[in-house]
Design a protein around this motif. Structure first.
Motif, short mmCIF file in Angstrom:
data_model
loop_
_atom_site.label_atom_id
_atom_site.label_comp_id
_atom_site.label_asym_id
_atom_site.label_seq_id
_atom_site.Cartn_x
_atom_site.Cartn_y
_atom_site.Cartn_z
N UNK A 86 47.36 68.07 81.81
CA UNK A 86 47.16 68.67 83.13
C UNK A 86 48.48 69.10 83.76
N UNK A 87 48.36 69.81 84.86
CA UNK A 87 49.50 70.27 85.66
C UNK A 87 49.47 69.54 87.00
N UNK A 88 50.65 69.10 87.46
CA UNK A 88 50.74 68.44 88.75
C UNK A 88 51.85 69.07 89.59
N UNK A 89 51.75 68.90 90.90
CA UNK A 89 52.77 69.37 91.84
C UNK A 89 53.08 68.25 92.83
N UNK A 90 54.20 68.33 93.55
CA UNK A 90 54.47 67.34 94.59
C UNK A 90 53.35 67.34 95.63
N UNK A 91 53.09 66.18 96.20
CA UNK A 91 51.99 66.03 97.15
C UNK A 91 52.08 67.03 98.30
N UNK A 92 53.30 67.28 98.78
CA UNK A 92 53.47 68.15 99.95
C UNK A 92 53.46 69.64 99.60
N UNK A 93 53.43 69.95 98.29
CA UNK A 93 53.47 71.35 97.87
C UNK A 93 52.37 71.66 96.85
N UNK A 94 51.13 71.50 97.25
CA UNK A 94 50.03 71.69 96.31
C UNK A 94 49.88 73.15 95.86
N UNK A 116 51.76 66.77 82.45
CA UNK A 116 51.60 65.37 82.11
C UNK A 116 50.18 65.16 81.59
N UNK A 117 49.84 63.91 81.33
CA UNK A 117 48.47 63.57 80.95
C UNK A 117 47.63 63.32 82.19
N UNK A 118 46.33 63.47 82.05
CA UNK A 118 45.43 63.21 83.17
C UNK A 118 45.56 61.77 83.67
N UNK A 119 45.80 60.84 82.76
CA UNK A 119 45.95 59.43 83.16
C UNK A 119 47.17 59.23 84.04
#
Length: 269
Positions: A124-132, A205-208
């Protein structure tokens, strides 16, 4: 990439030689701790960094039930495999991909009959909480327009999450567009930490891992067809303590499979 904070030695000026000497001592202590021979009543588990949270739970639970202490050693699967190749003592190895398990099998450093596909995961792809962000993982989507900043993931040559990431980015036609702004990390947890601290705009990262953090937002998921299946195999090591077999079997119980599922993993039969 944004500038990261350096090492601060309050109130003192240390020469480079002195700093290197101290760093060397610390590294030596860490290696001694990780490579110390297993003690009676202990099982040393070399496990992929993405298993940190759930393995800590399983280790504690099993120790309470059995009286046998589980000592996890976490890191990138390639790093752990190399340590085992160099003689680090251990009882069980759990890799985040089949490549590094095969690496040890080829060198007769695992008990071949015990190699078992244990878990699967998602990329998956993730971003910082404040910058979705919402990132469409489609070949037709303009990745530069969707997310123009720095991306990070594990080293694409040796760290499983990075290897899977490069496969997906190549499949989507994004690799050439991103490779010059892709930051490599030593393992998937290092990637997660960079995104949590807003030092990287997008992490793979991984979904987990994404599920484990309240400091990041899920931005997208790569199609499973864009990379080889994400498989976590485990195997008992040649000089494993006799108590290892019971723990190896415990990891395959319905009770454990339920816990693994709650942490974002998919147990395999």
């Amino acid at each position: 990439m944004r500038k990261q904070g350096g090492l601060h030695l309050a109130g003192r000026h240390w020469s480079g030689a002195r700093v290197l000497s101290c760093v060397g001592m610390l590294v030596g202590l860490c290696l001694f701790s990780a490579w110390a021979p297993a003690e009676e009543g202990k099982i040393k588990v070399f496990a992929a960094a993405s298993l940190t949270d759930v393995m800590n739970v399983l280790a504690k639970q099993y120790s309470q039930q059995s009286g046998v202490q589980i000592v996890p050693v976490y890191g990138g699967s390639g790093t752990l495999a190399k340590q085992l190749e160099q003689g680090a003592p251990g009882d069980l190895f759990i890799s985040a991909d089949e490549k590094w398990m095969q690496y040890l099998k080829d060198r007769q450093l695992v008990q071949t009959a015990t190699i078992k596909p244990w878990l699967s995961n998602r990329l998956v792809l993730i971003t910082p909480l404040a910058k979705p962000l919402t990132i469409k993982t489609e070949a037709a989507a303009d990745v530069n327009q969707q997310a123009p900043g720095y991306w990070c993931t594990g080293d694409t040559l040796s760290v499983p999450v990075g290897i899977y990431a490069k496969q997906s980015l190549t499949s989507l036609g994004w690799w050439e567009k991103l490779k010059n702004r892709l930051v490599s990390t030593q393992d998937v947890r290092a990637t997660l930490n960079l995104v949590e601290r807003d030092e990287c705009d997008v992490g793979i990262v991984y979904a987990s891992d994404a599920q484990s953090s309240s400091k990041v937002k899920l931005a997208g998921e790569f199609p499973e067809s864009s990379h080889v299946p994400i498989i976590y195999p485990m195997a008992v090591l040649p000089q494993a303590a006799s108590a290892t077999t019971a723990f190896y079997q415990y990891l395959q119980t319905p009770e454990v499979k339920k816990i693994l599922g709650s942490y974002g993993f998919k147990p395999l039969d």
